[in-house]
Design an enzyme around this catalytic site. Structure first.
Site, PDB file in Angstrom:
ATOM      1  N   ASN A 163       0.805  -1.230  -0.065  1.00 30.83           N
ATOM      2  CA  ASN A 163      -0.079  -0.177   0.073  1.00 30.83           C
ATOM      3  C   ASN A 163       1.017   1.334   0.051  1.00 30.83           C
ATOM      4  OD1 ASN A 163      -1.833   2.073   0.480  1.00 30.83           O
ATOM      5  ND2 ASN A 163      -2.043   1.695   2.452  1.00 30.83           N
ATOM      6  N   TRP A 164       0.924   1.857  -1.193  1.00 34.88           N
ATOM      7  CA  TRP A 164       1.671   3.089  -1.337  1.00 34.88           C
ATOM      8  C   TRP A 164       1.412   4.377  -0.771  1.00 34.88           C
ATOM      9  CZ3 TRP A 164       4.108   3.076  -6.993  1.00 34.88           C
ATOM     10  CH2 TRP A 164       5.011   1.998  -7.059  1.00 34.88           C
ATOM     11  N   LYS A 165       0.227   4.272  -0.159  1.00 37.47           N
ATOM     12  CA  LYS A 165      -0.658   5.444   0.499  1.00 37.47           C
ATOM     13  C   LYS A 165      -0.465   6.867  -0.516  1.00 37.47           C
ATOM     14  CE  LYS A 165       0.874   3.358   4.863  1.00 37.47           C
ATOM     15  NZ  LYS A 165       0.358   3.504   6.127  1.00 37.47           N
ATOM     16  N   HIS A 224      -9.416   0.835   4.655  1.00 40.63           N
ATOM     17  CA  HIS A 224      -8.242   1.094   5.450  1.00 40.63           C
ATOM     18  C   HIS A 224      -8.460   1.951   6.546  1.00 40.63           C
ATOM     19  CE1 HIS A 224      -4.049   2.331   6.159  1.00 40.63           C
ATOM     20  NE2 HIS A 224      -3.730   1.222   5.697  1.00 40.63           N
ATOM     21  N   GLU A 262      -6.886   4.280   7.562  1.00 43.39           N
ATOM     22  CA  GLU A 262      -6.537   5.651   7.380  1.00 43.39           C
ATOM     23  C   GLU A 262      -8.109   6.545   6.753  1.00 43.39           C
ATOM     24  OE1 GLU A 262      -2.671   5.576   5.443  1.00 43.39           O
ATOM     25  OE2 GLU A 262      -1.957   5.059   7.238  1.00 43.39           O
ATOM     26  N   GLU A 307      -5.377  -5.440  10.393  1.00 41.26           N
ATOM     27  CA  GLU A 307      -4.507  -4.202  10.565  1.00 41.26           C
ATOM     28  C   GLU A 307      -4.737  -3.645  11.798  1.00 41.26           C
ATOM     29  OE1 GLU A 307      -2.535  -3.101   6.572  1.00 41.26           O
ATOM     30  OE2 GLU A 307      -4.294  -1.862   7.120  1.00 41.26           O
ATOM     31  N   GLY A 361       2.285   2.171  10.440  1.00 35.92           N
ATOM     32  CA  GLY A 361       3.197   3.251  10.334  1.00 35.92           C
ATOM     33  C   GLY A 361       3.839   3.476  11.838  1.00 35.92           C
ATOM     34  N   SER A 367       3.294  -2.404  10.162  1.00 30.61           N
ATOM     35  CA  SER A 367       4.980  -2.432  10.131  1.00 30.61           C
ATOM     36  C   SER A 367       5.542  -3.923   9.899  1.00 30.61           C
ATOM     37  CB  SER A 367       5.282  -1.975  11.809  1.00 30.61           C
ATOM     38  OG  SER A 367       4.633  -0.687  11.920  1.00 30.61           O
ATOM     39  N   GLY A 413       2.903  -1.353   4.313  1.00 29.65           N
ATOM     40  CA  GLY A 413       2.898   0.298   3.833  1.00 29.65           C
ATOM     41  C   GLY A 413       4.297   0.529   3.310  1.00 29.65           C
ATOM     42  N   GLY A 414       4.850   1.326   4.508  1.00 31.48           N
ATOM     43  CA  GLY A 414       6.181   1.951   4.454  1.00 31.48           C
ATOM     44  C   GLY A 414       7.060   0.950   3.626  1.00 31.48           C
TER      45      GLY A 414
HETATM   46  C1  PEP Z   1      -0.849   0.082   5.871  1.00 33.27           C
HETATM   47  O1  PEP Z   1      -0.535   0.905   5.196  1.00 33.27           O
HETATM   48  O2  PEP Z   1      -1.589  -0.533   5.486  1.00 33.27           O
HETATM   49  C2  PEP Z   1       0.427  -0.639   6.657  1.00 33.27           C
HETATM   50  C3  PEP Z   1       0.438  -1.459   7.233  1.00 33.27           C
HETATM   51  O3  PEP Z   1       1.339   0.388   6.959  1.00 33.27           O
HETATM   52  P1  PEP Z   1       2.819   0.121   7.308  1.00 33.27           P
HETATM   53  O4  PEP Z   1       3.277  -1.190   7.015  1.00 33.27           O
HETATM   54  O5  PEP Z   1       3.716   1.177   7.336  1.00 33.27           O
HETATM   55  O6  PEP Z   1       2.714   0.091   9.047  1.00 33.27           O
END
Ligand code: PEP
Length: 255
Positions: free
Chosen positions: A10-12, A96, A98, A168, A174, A214, A235-236
């Site tokens: 997930n590039w956000k 998601h 966010e 999640e 994040g 994470s 994500g990251g």
């Molecule tokens: C996400 O954006 O769904 C996520 C899990 O982010 P991260 O891996 O950065 O925690």
């Protein structure tokens, strides 16, 4: 029942077209021939077409990060399932945390978006998970049960068989604070049990449940070793070709 793992990124709100092309130039050779899992990148809307073009013929799937449930109309700023499908996507993230936190997403709108995606033949990756307060007050299972029942729990069995769930925990997204494999596995087992109660053991056994929060190259192997964890939503670490490729090759990482 064997469930093919899914490693999804997930590039956000990161990456321009140029950065997208550069990412895939580096990433594609690193995952060439990796058919032990499905590889998916969910990118921002403006780079979907460039991403689809650059992965053509590789088996890497591209998805959007959100959709609106109407097909078209006077809904300024929104993007519909037919548009996402026409851009060449196969998947879309729904609900998601966010989106829930900053954009008013609820279980009811998650359901509407999921139905719209399914109608277009897209695979929705539906996100659920508890906040830190909810976990610390012992409400994790109640929250997951409600998100399931009020959201995707009302799909038909056929519809349900075409979705992917991502667990999640909001406190792990994040933050660098990953759920331990034990904590993640407990939640995944609970979600699968809810699926079994509603849809039966067959559907529950085939359902892919991804863990997100994470995920990194150094923790992916231990998470993926859990019986009920069928992949990751990353994500990251999906922004860096080398890191994301290591996550795709999860079995080669330190346990
Ligand atoms: C996400 O954006 O769904 C996520 C899990 O982010 P991260 O891996 O950065 O925690």
């Amino acid at each position: 029942m064997a469930r093919k793992p899914v490693i999804a990124g997930n590039w956000k709100m990161f990456k321009t077209v140029e950065e997208t092309v550069r990412f895939f130039d580096e990433f594609k050779p690193l995952v060439a021939g990796a058919d032990h899992c499905e590889v998916l990148l969910c990118t921002p809307f403006p780079v979907l077409t460039a991403a689809v073009e650059t992965v053509r013929g590789t088996g890497i799937a591209i998805g959007a990060q959100n959709l609106y449930w109407e097909k078209q109309g006077a809904f300024t700023g929104e993007v519909s399932a037919p548009m996402i499908k026409a851009a060449g996507c196969s998947h879309v993230l729904v609900g998601h945390s966010e989106r829930r936190q900053y954009f008013g997403e609820t279980d009811a709108t998650v359901l509407k978006r999921t139905l719209a995606a399914l109608e277009e033949g897209l695979t929705p990756v539906v996100c659920i998970g508890e906040t830190l307060d909810e976990r610390e007050s012992g409400a994790t299972e109640a929250v997951l049960a409600t998100q399931f029942t009020d959201g995707v729990g009302s799909l038909t069995p056929d519809q349900f068989s075409r979705i992917i769930i991502a667990y999640e925990p909001v406190w792990a997204i994040g933050t660098g604070r990953t759920a331990t494999p034990e904590i993640a596995e407990e939640a995944h087992r609970f979600i699968r049990q809810k699926v079994a109660e509603k849809f039966g053991a067959g559907l529950a056994g085939g359902m892919r449940i991804l863990y997100g929060g994470s995920v990194k190259p150094d923790n992916v192997n231990s998470l993926m070793s859990c019986e009920n964890i069928d992949g990751g939503l990353v994500g990251g670490a999906s922004l860096k070709p080398e890191d994301f490729a290591k996550i795709v090759h999860f079995a080669d990482q330190p346990a």
